[in-house]
Design a protein around this motif. Structure first.
Motif, PDB file in Angstrom:
ATOM      1  N   GLY A 157       0.766  -1.337   0.164  1.00 16.24           N
ATOM      2  CA  GLY A 157       0.091  -0.271  -0.042  1.00 16.24           C
ATOM      3  C   GLY A 157       0.746   1.298   0.010  1.00 16.24           C
ATOM      4  O   GLY A 157       1.888   1.226  -0.485  1.00 16.24           O
ATOM      5  N   ASP A 158       0.366   2.303   0.709  1.00 12.32           N
ATOM      6  CA  ASP A 158       1.176   3.777   0.757  1.00 12.32           C
ATOM      7  C   ASP A 158       2.179   3.497   1.745  1.00 12.32           C
ATOM      8  O   ASP A 158       3.151   4.429   1.535  1.00 12.32           O
ATOM      9  CB  ASP A 158       0.203   4.591   1.149  1.00 12.32           C
ATOM     10  N   ASN A 159       2.379   2.854   2.588  1.00 13.56           N
ATOM     11  CA  ASN A 159       3.476   2.660   3.452  1.00 13.56           C
ATOM     12  C   ASN A 159       3.096   1.807   4.661  1.00 13.56           C
ATOM     13  O   ASN A 159       3.596   1.838   5.613  1.00 13.56           O
ATOM     14  CB  ASN A 159       4.190   3.933   3.812  1.00 13.56           C
ATOM     15  N   LYS A 160       2.224   0.735   4.422  1.00 10.61           N
ATOM     16  CA  LYS A 160       1.675  -0.264   5.451  1.00 10.61           C
ATOM     17  C   LYS A 160       2.938  -1.107   5.568  1.00 10.61           C
ATOM     18  O   LYS A 160       3.365  -1.671   4.728  1.00 10.61           O
ATOM     19  CB  LYS A 160       0.310  -0.732   5.219  1.00 10.61           C
ATOM     20  N   SER A 161       2.939  -1.859   6.926  1.00 10.86           N
ATOM     21  CA  SER A 161       3.956  -2.752   7.017  1.00 10.86           C
ATOM     22  C   SER A 161       3.000  -3.874   7.838  1.00 10.86           C
ATOM     23  O   SER A 161       2.100  -3.938   8.430  1.00 10.86           O
ATOM     24  CB  SER A 161       4.837  -2.452   8.344  1.00 10.86           C
ATOM     25  N   GLU A 162       3.596  -5.366   7.515  1.00  4.96           N
ATOM     26  CA  GLU A 162       3.202  -6.262   8.227  1.00  4.96           C
ATOM     27  C   GLU A 162       4.204  -7.322   8.420  1.00  4.96           C
ATOM     28  O   GLU A 162       5.359  -7.648   7.504  1.00  4.96           O
ATOM     29  CB  GLU A 162       2.167  -7.190   7.231  1.00  4.96           C
ATOM     30  N   ASP A 163       4.463  -7.717   9.592  1.00  2.00           N
ATOM     31  CA  ASP A 163       5.434  -8.355  10.360  1.00  2.00           C
ATOM     32  C   ASP A 163       5.490  -9.924   9.535  1.00  2.00           C
ATOM     33  O   ASP A 163       4.503 -10.489   9.318  1.00  2.00           O
ATOM     34  CB  ASP A 163       5.435  -8.596  11.683  1.00  2.00           C
TER      35      ASP A 163
END
Length: 172
Positions: free
Chosen positions: A105-111
């Motif tokens: 996305g725009d700058n989302k993170s998922e571990d």
């Protein structure tokens, strides 16, 4: 009158450019292609992995190192296979941790892993993302008695290989 019309024209051009230029927050690199791996170039040879990368504390001092291998592919999900080795180089009673995240996305993170990767060995994990990812980030962190994880302010980002920056590992 000519001066005024030039000023108006300059204002219109400037404001038009300001509207048309994307802000840095929206300048997202392209999604990683499927069936890709992190590669680096050393002395004209291609190697899979990031090679040994320095981990730093908040003062910029080396606290450890890691080496990362990532395979990104698609079967039913946007999936990664991550192998990382993390080592503490200070031996001062504190430990080091690496937090590996997929960016989308725009700058989302998922571990990639709920618990972070701790110094002293290597580990391989598999993770499925609901979204296509455009980068893998590795946050540098420390741990000590009573503090399970403290982000140091340093991270490394791996995106699609850029031939103009061949010293930076990337996906290809």
């Amino acid at each position: 009158m000519k001066r005024l019309s030039r000023a108006i024209a300059a204002l219109l051009v400037t404001s038009g450019l300001a509207v048309g230029v994307a802000s840095p927050a929206h300048a997202v690199p392209p999604d990683l292609p499927y069936d890709t791996t992190i590669w680096r170039v050393e002395n004209g040879q291609w190697y899979d992995s990031t090679g040994v990368r320095v981990m730093k504390n908040a003062s910029g001092q080396q606290i450890g190192w890691y080496e990362l291998w990532v395979n990104y592919y698609h079967i039913n999900y946007n999936s990664v296979e991550v192998r990382i080795c993390v080592w503490d180089t200070l031996g001062n009673g504190r430990g080091v941790k690496a937090r590996v995240m997929g960016k989308y996305g725009d700058n989302k993170s998922e571990d990639v892993k709920k618990d972070m990767f701790k110094d002293g060995g290597c580990e391989t994990v598999y993770h499925n993302f609901d979204n296509r990812i455009w980068a893998i980030d590795v946050d540098h962190g420390e741990t000590w008695a009573g503090t399970p994880y403290q982000y140091t302010g340093y991270f490394d980002r791996y995106v699609v290989w850029n031939p103009t920056k061949p010293s930076v590992p990337g996906f290809r």
